[in-house]
Enzyme design. Structure first.
Site, mmCIF file in Angstrom:
data_model
loop_
_atom_site.group_PDB
_atom_site.id
_atom_site.type_symbol
_atom_site.label_atom_id
_atom_site.label_comp_id
_atom_site.label_asym_id
_atom_site.label_seq_id
_atom_site.Cartn_x
_atom_site.Cartn_y
_atom_site.Cartn_z
ATOM 1 C CG ASP A 226 -2.010 1.013 1.184
ATOM 2 O OD1 ASP A 226 -2.146 1.678 0.142
ATOM 3 O OD2 ASP A 226 -2.739 1.139 2.175
ATOM 4 C CG ASP B 239 -3.516 3.943 -3.257
ATOM 5 O OD1 ASP B 239 -4.422 3.086 -3.362
ATOM 6 O OD2 ASP B 239 -3.576 4.883 -2.458
ATOM 7 C CD GLU B 240 -5.724 -0.801 -1.056
ATOM 8 O OE1 GLU B 240 -5.377 -1.545 -0.111
ATOM 9 O OE2 GLU B 240 -6.706 -0.061 -0.997
#
Length: 411
Positions: A13, A103-104
Site C-alpha cells: 500500500d 495505490d494498493e
C-alpha cells in the site's frame, strides 16, 4: 506446510499516494505538510496528518488545523503514471497480483520461496525497488490471509514492513480496536460499542448469534469470521470489478444546495460511470445513491432494476428516483457529498440482448451513448456535455485501475 498455512500473502500500500508523488516531484514540498486538493482534501502528507488533516475533509477545516500546509492542485496523469510504474514492480515480483485500487494490491508469493527467498525478504526487496525505481514510499504487510496482511500494512505505516506469523495472529489482531475490521464503519462501530465490544478480541469471544442480533446477519457472520481468523479468499488475478462508482464532495460552503444543482451533479456522475461501464463492456442492475450530510452522517439508498444495462438514460432516471426519496433529508440536513455506485455487474457479451419493441427506446439511447463515447474518447471528456452542466463543476474524476477485459467464453 502448505502455502495456505504460511504467511505468504503481501498487501502493498503506497503511503499518502497523491501527496507522496507531489513531494517526489517538487523538492520544495519534501518534509513539509502538503495537502492535495483545495475545496476538499484528496490526500495529505504524513506531516499534515500529524495535525489531524484527513482525506475528504473540507479544505477550510484542514487549513485551520494546519495553517502552514502547502496546498497543491491534483495532477491525475502523474498519479496514473506512478501507479503504472509501481504495478510493473508488482508484476515483476510475482504473477499472482490482485490490484485493489490505484495505490494498493495483494501479492501471493507462496511459490517463490525456493527461487527468490522467504516472503519477508521478498517484501523488503519490493519496498526497496519501489523506492529506488519509482521514488515512492510503500508499506507492506505479510500474513497468512488477505485480511491480516491488509491490517499489517496499515499498522506498519508509514513506510514500514510487518510480518504476522501464523502462531502470532491472535496476539497481533485481538488487541486492536474493532474499527480495524474490514467493513466496520462509524455506524457499525457505534452499535458494537453500545454492546460493550471495543476490541477485536472482545468481538471474537462473542457468539455469532449475538453479533447478528446487533449488526445484522450478513455483517455479524462476516465480522465474526474475520475476528476468528477465518478468511479463505485467495489472491485473484484478473478479477473484474463487482461495482463501478464515482462521487463528488460539495464542501460545507455549498451544503445547502438547490435541487437543480444536485440533479446536475447527479447527471454528471451518471454520465461518467455509465461511460466506464460501456468502456469495460459491462452492464449492471443495482444503483446505489450515497449522501453525506452537513453533520457528516451518511445515508444510502439503492434499487435493483429488472434488466441489466449500461444505458445512461436508464441509470439517470433511476438515480433521480432515489434522489427524490432522499430529498426531505437533504432539505433538513444539507448535503456535502453525493456519490453513486452501479453494481451487480456482468459482461455485456454474456447477457442475451432482447430486441423486442419494448426496448426500442433503450436501443436508440444506447446508440447515442456509443456516439458520445466516441467523441469524448477522441476529443476529451469535456468535448460534449449536458446543458445543465455548463458552468457547473461535476466533481473530480479520480483515477482508477483499468478493469481487466471480459473472460473469453468457451463455445
Amino acid at each position: 506446510m502448505r502455502d495456505s498455512e504460511t504467511a505468504s500473502i503481501l498487501h502493498a500500500d503506497l503511503d499518502s499516494f497523491f501527496a507522496s508523488v507531489e513531494q517526489r516531484d517538487d523538492p520544495r514540498l519534501r518534509g513539509r505538510p502538503v495537502i492535495v486538493g483545495g475545496g476538499v482534501v484528496l490526500a495529505a502528507s504524513y506531516e499534515a496528518k500529524a495535525y489531524g488533516v484527513r482525506s475528504a475533509m473540507g479544505g477550510r477545516q484542514a487549513q485551520r488545523l494546519c495553517p502552514d500546509a502547502l496546498v497543491v492542485p491534483p495532477r491525475f496523469p502523474a498519479y496514473v503514471e506512478a501507479s503504472r510504474a509501481v504495478f510493473e514492480v508488482f508484476d515483476d515480483t510475482t504473477p499472482l497480483v490482485e490490484g485493489i485500487s490505484i495505490d494498493e494490491a495483494f501479492l501471493d508469493v507462496g511459490g517463490l520461496r525456493r527461487l527468490v527467498g522467504d516472503p519477508e525478504t521478498i517484501g523488503a526487496t519490493l519496498r526497496r525497488r519501489v523506492r529506488d525505481e519509482v521514488g515512492l514510499p510503500i508499506s507492506v504487510g505479510i500474513a497468512r490471509t488477505k485480511y491480516l496482511a491488509k491490517v499489517a500494512s496499515a499498522v506498519s505505516k508509514p513506510d514500514g514492513l510487518l510480518l504476522v506469523p501464523p502462531d502470532g495472529e491472535r496476539e497481533f489482531l485481538h488487541p486492536l480496536p474493532v474499527e480495524r475490521l474490514w467493513g466496520v464503519g462509524a455506524v457499525t462501530a457505534a452499535k458494537l460499542h453500545a454492546d460493550g465490544i471495543r476490541t477485536i478480541g472482545e468481538l471474537a469471544r462473542r457468539e455469532e448469534l449475538e453479533l447478528t442480533a446487533a449488526v445484522g446477519q450478513a455483517a455479524g457472520r462476516h465480522l465474526w469470521a474475520l475476528a476468528n481468523l477465518r478468511d479463505p479468499r485467495p489472491v485473484e488475478v484478473g478479477r473484474r470489478r463487482r461495482s463501478i462508482g464515482s462521487q463528488a464532495a460539495i464542501g460545507r460552503a455549498g451544503h445547502r444546495k438547490r435541487r437543480e444543482d444536485l440533479d446536475a451533479l447527479l447527471a454528471g456522475l451518471v454520465d461518467r460511470v455509465a461511460r466506464r461501464l460501456r468502456g469495460g463492456e459491462r452492464i449492471g442492475r443495482t444503483f446505489t445513491l450515497r449522501l453525506r450530510f452537513d453533520d457528516f452522517t451518511r445515508v444510502t439508498r439503492s434499487t435493483t432494476i429488472p434488466r441489466s444495462t449500461a444505458s445512461t438514460a436508464t441509470w439517470l432516471e433511476t438515480g433521480r428516483g432515489l434522489l427524490d426519496t432522499a430529498w426531505p433529508l437533504v432539505e433538513e440536513r444539507g448535503c456535502t457529498l453525493l456519490g453513486i455506485t452501479i453494481s451487480g455487474l456482468v459482461d455485456a457479451s454474456g447477457e442475451e440482448q432482447l430486441e423486442l419493441p419494448l426496448f426500442a427506446a433503450e436501443t436508440a439511447a444506447g446508440s447515442l451513448d456509443v456516439a458520445l463515447d466516441r467523441v469524448r474518447d477522441r476529443f476529451g471528456s469535456s468535448a460534449v456535455k449536458r446543458a445543465v452542466l455548463v458552468g457547473r463543476h461535476a466533481g473530480l474524476e479520480m483515477p482508477t485501475l483499468p478493469d481487466p477485459g471480459p473472460t473469453p467464453r468457451l463455445r
